[in-house]
Write a protein that holds these residues in place. Structure first.
Motif, PDB file in Angstrom:
ATOM      1  N   LEU A 299      -9.311  23.811   6.720  1.00 46.74           N
ATOM      2  CA  LEU A 299      -9.719  23.996   8.103  1.00 46.74           C
ATOM      3  C   LEU A 299     -10.406  25.346   8.260  1.00 46.74           C
ATOM      4  O   LEU A 299     -10.143  26.281   7.494  1.00 46.74           O
ATOM      5  N   PRO A 300     -11.270  25.471   9.267  1.00 47.54           N
ATOM      6  CA  PRO A 300     -11.897  26.770   9.526  1.00 47.54           C
ATOM      7  C   PRO A 300     -10.837  27.839   9.817  1.00 47.54           C
ATOM      8  O   PRO A 300      -9.799  27.541  10.424  1.00 47.54           O
ATOM      9  N   ILE A 301     -11.110  29.073   9.423  1.00 48.92           N
ATOM     10  CA  ILE A 301     -10.132  30.150   9.587  1.00 48.92           C
ATOM     11  C   ILE A 301      -9.770  30.363  11.052  1.00 48.92           C
ATOM     12  O   ILE A 301      -8.597  30.551  11.399  1.00 48.92           O
ATOM     13  N   ASP A 302     -10.794  30.309  11.953  1.00 50.27           N
ATOM     14  CA  ASP A 302     -10.498  30.533  13.367  1.00 50.27           C
ATOM     15  C   ASP A 302      -9.601  29.434  13.928  1.00 50.27           C
ATOM     16  O   ASP A 302      -8.730  29.677  14.779  1.00 50.27           O
ATOM     17  N   LEU A 303      -9.754  28.182  13.427  1.00 47.24           N
ATOM     18  CA  LEU A 303      -8.893  27.096  13.877  1.00 47.24           C
ATOM     19  C   LEU A 303      -7.474  27.281  13.353  1.00 47.24           C
ATOM     20  O   LEU A 303      -6.494  27.064  14.075  1.00 47.24           O
ATOM     21  N   LEU A 304      -7.342  27.699  12.102  1.00 48.17           N
ATOM     22  CA  LEU A 304      -6.027  27.970  11.533  1.00 48.17           C
ATOM     23  C   LEU A 304      -5.312  29.069  12.315  1.00 48.17           C
ATOM     24  O   LEU A 304      -4.107  28.977  12.578  1.00 48.17           O
ATOM     25  N   GLU A 305      -6.050  30.111  12.694  1.00 51.69           N
ATOM     26  CA  GLU A 305      -5.450  31.203  13.449  1.00 51.69           C
ATOM     27  C   GLU A 305      -4.984  30.725  14.821  1.00 51.69           C
ATOM     28  O   GLU A 305      -3.902  31.110  15.302  1.00 51.69           O
ATOM     29  N   SER A 306      -5.759  29.848  15.453  1.00 55.87           N
ATOM     30  CA  SER A 306      -5.382  29.318  16.767  1.00 55.87           C
ATOM     31  C   SER A 306      -4.134  28.452  16.664  1.00 55.87           C
ATOM     32  O   SER A 306      -3.214  28.540  17.491  1.00 55.87           O
TER      33      SER A 306
END
Length: 331
Positions: A299-306
């Motif tokens: 998954l994209p890093i920003d999605l993982l962080e969210s």
């Protein structure tokens, strides 16, 4: 007004007193707590060596003083109330107060004594991250008392008592239930007065994590205690999680296998209570297999962080958060 007679002087004199149940009601505590207050000399228990009275009695003056002091305290909850609402032991609440996890006001309580008062706001703040969620596996403090090194429903015995079980009373105080006389008593009293000792060790090495098997067993099921004894002794409290409900016991057991050496139950006895996973009995071993299988997602890093942030807000793991969202979409 109650009257007592002084046999030594052979004359009547007035002594006002309350029964143990009356003291508990006036102070808003359990009868076990009243017993401890007398041990701590906060109130005076009236001697009754010949056991003329059916219930313990306490001198009225000291009890009334405690009641008046309690009325003058800041409004809020006592640690016992917080423990009951959060499903914790009172000892755990005091530990969290000392660590600053639960914010409490320290107020004077009699001579050289203090008590803690927790405001409603402080309680709500603490409940946000301490109150167990039904969607989460039980936390260790729900079934394990670390300072006493005991677990819920652990079996004790002595020459005086054939069987005692570790339980918590309605105030979440740890103690023993003596089935033969249908009596609950505080932990310290059970050790001191009845010389109770554990029947088996409760610690084993932690198994490699391969998921959990989940069961829910009614409290009145015949297999419950033999199965719990086996789990504590053979698997160890490190490899199980336990949550006490009103009428059932939820068990989460790490996937793996151990010898089935007990004659107290058969594998078939526990299968009706299986919620998730699989249970087998092969070549003298009881085998638990989780219904979960490890997988990986890119998954994209920003999605993982969210996702991580949302999971933390709900107090659950990222995997559990993803599982819940996917399950709701597939319904």
């Amino acid at each position: 007004m109650k009257r007592m007679r002084n046999p030594g002087r052979r004359e009547w004199y007035k002594v006002e007193w309350y029964t143990q149940q009356e003291v508990a009601g006036l102070l808003g505590v359990s009868k076990a707590t009243v017993y401890h207050y007398a041990k701590q000399k906060k109130i005076i228990k009236i001697a009754d060596p010949h056991r003329i009275h059916r219930e313990a009695r306490y001198e009225k003056a000291e009890v009334d003083q405690l009641v008046n002091e309690k009325k003058s305290h800041p409004t809020g909850m006592r640690p016992t109330e917080v423990a009951n609402k959060l499903g914790l032991s009172v000892q755990s609440v005091y530990k969290y107060i000392q660590e600053g996890v639960i914010k409490a006001e320290v107020v004077p309580f009699g001579d050289e004594r203090t008590i803690y008062v927790i405001s409603e706001a402080a309680y709500e703040e603490a409940a946000g991250f301490l109150k167990p969620s039904e969607s989460q596996r039980p936390k260790r403090f729900e079934y394990y008392h670390s300072s006493q090194d005991i677990v819920l429903f652990q079996k004790f015995h002595s020459s005086k008592v054939p069987e005692a079980r570790v339980i918590r009373n309605k105030d979440n105080e740890w103690g023993f239930y003596l089935a033969n006389i249908q009596k609950w008593l505080p932990f310290d009293e059970g050790i001191r007065e009845y010389q109770l000792k554990p029947v088996y060790p409760i610690h084993q090495s932690t198994l490699e994590y391969k998921g959990y098997v989940e069961l829910e067993i009614p409290k009145d099921a015949v297999v419950l205690y033999p199965f719990v004894d086996y789990l504590y002794e053979t698997w160890g409290m490190e490899n199980i999680r336990l949550r006490e409900q009103d009428h059932t016991i939820s068990l989460f057991i790490r996937a793996g296998d151990r010898p089935l050496t007990t004659n107290g139950f058969f594998a078939a006895d526990i299968l009706p209570f299986l919620i998730k996973g699989d249970i087998y009995h092969e070549e003298g071993h009881l085998i638990f297999r989780s219904s979960y299988r490890k997988t990986s997602l890119e998954l994209p890093i920003d999605l993982l962080e969210s996702i991580t942030e949302l999971a933390e807000q709900e107090g659950i793991s990222m995997s559990k958060w993803v599982e819940q969202k996917l399950s709701s979409l597939l319904k």
